[in-house]
Design an enzyme around this catalytic site. Sequence first.
Site, PDB file in Angstrom:
ATOM      1  N   CYS A 107       6.520 -10.999   3.811  1.00 20.33           N
ATOM      2  CA  CYS A 107       5.535  -9.696   3.779  1.00 20.33           C
ATOM      3  C   CYS A 107       4.697  -9.969   2.471  1.00 20.33           C
ATOM      4  O   CYS A 107       5.516 -10.278   1.076  1.00 20.33           O
ATOM      5  CB  CYS A 107       6.094  -8.412   3.835  1.00 20.33           C
ATOM      6  N   LEU A 108       3.524  -9.887   2.240  1.00 20.31           N
ATOM      7  CA  LEU A 108       2.574 -10.036   0.989  1.00 20.31           C
ATOM      8  C   LEU A 108       3.147  -8.777  -0.051  1.00 20.31           C
ATOM      9  O   LEU A 108       2.822  -8.863  -0.948  1.00 20.31           O
ATOM     10  CB  LEU A 108       1.306 -10.064   1.362  1.00 20.31           C
ATOM     11  N   GLU A 148       2.800  -5.584  11.499  1.00 21.89           N
ATOM     12  CA  GLU A 148       1.775  -5.057  10.936  1.00 21.89           C
ATOM     13  C   GLU A 148       1.595  -3.608  11.474  1.00 21.89           C
ATOM     14  O   GLU A 148       1.199  -2.879  10.749  1.00 21.89           O
ATOM     15  CB  GLU A 148       0.243  -5.706  11.362  1.00 21.89           C
ATOM     16  N   HIS A 151       3.903  -1.564   9.465  1.00 19.37           N
ATOM     17  CA  HIS A 151       3.098  -1.119   8.245  1.00 19.37           C
ATOM     18  C   HIS A 151       2.377   0.172   8.347  1.00 19.37           C
ATOM     19  O   HIS A 151       2.530   1.160   7.674  1.00 19.37           O
ATOM     20  CB  HIS A 151       2.154  -2.150   7.697  1.00 19.37           C
TER      21      HIS A 151
HETATM   22 CO    CO Z   1       3.922  -6.932   5.839  1.00 21.39          CO
END
Ligand code: CO
Length: 169
Positions: free
Chosen positions: A94-95, A137, A140
């Site tokens: 994950c960024l 996503e 998130h």
């Molecule tokens: Co992520």
Amino acid sequence: MAKLDIVTYPDLLLTNKSEPILNITADTHKLIQDMADTMYSFAGVGLAAIQVGISQQVIIYDHLTQDNNKNFQAIINPEIIEQHGVQTSEKEGCLSLPDLRTDVKRFKTVSVKGLNAEGKPITIDAEGLLAVILQHEIEHLNGILLVDKISALKRNIYKRKTLKNLARG
Ligand code: CO
């Protein structure tokens, strides 16, 4: 082109639940384009708006980044409407969680409904990597991170390491 900063753990913003988008505007389109520029600049395969500090229900993905065609898809107000089977995503990353890689148990297939950037209803039937990206996503948008999926022990170690790195600056 506008590359945005990525919000990283342990920023509490990442635990926010994102708000549905009621009106798709020029700002929404700019957000989506900026998210795409940001995702590609970090060689990511998916990004949620909350990761660039915007608490709105927008995700983008491009699971075919290897083909050099920057054909990303945006989904506004995405929702999983069907999920089947089990797969383990290997070394999922994950960024927003630098240096964290972990295997995660995921549904094998998911159907996601939402709106595209133009506000048209779409349904994406996904399997394999794309199914993993969509689950990641959409989590998130609900304030859930990969770090919530590892053991408390590993989480504490990761948190301490991250805070130490932040302190070093
Ligand atoms: Co992520």
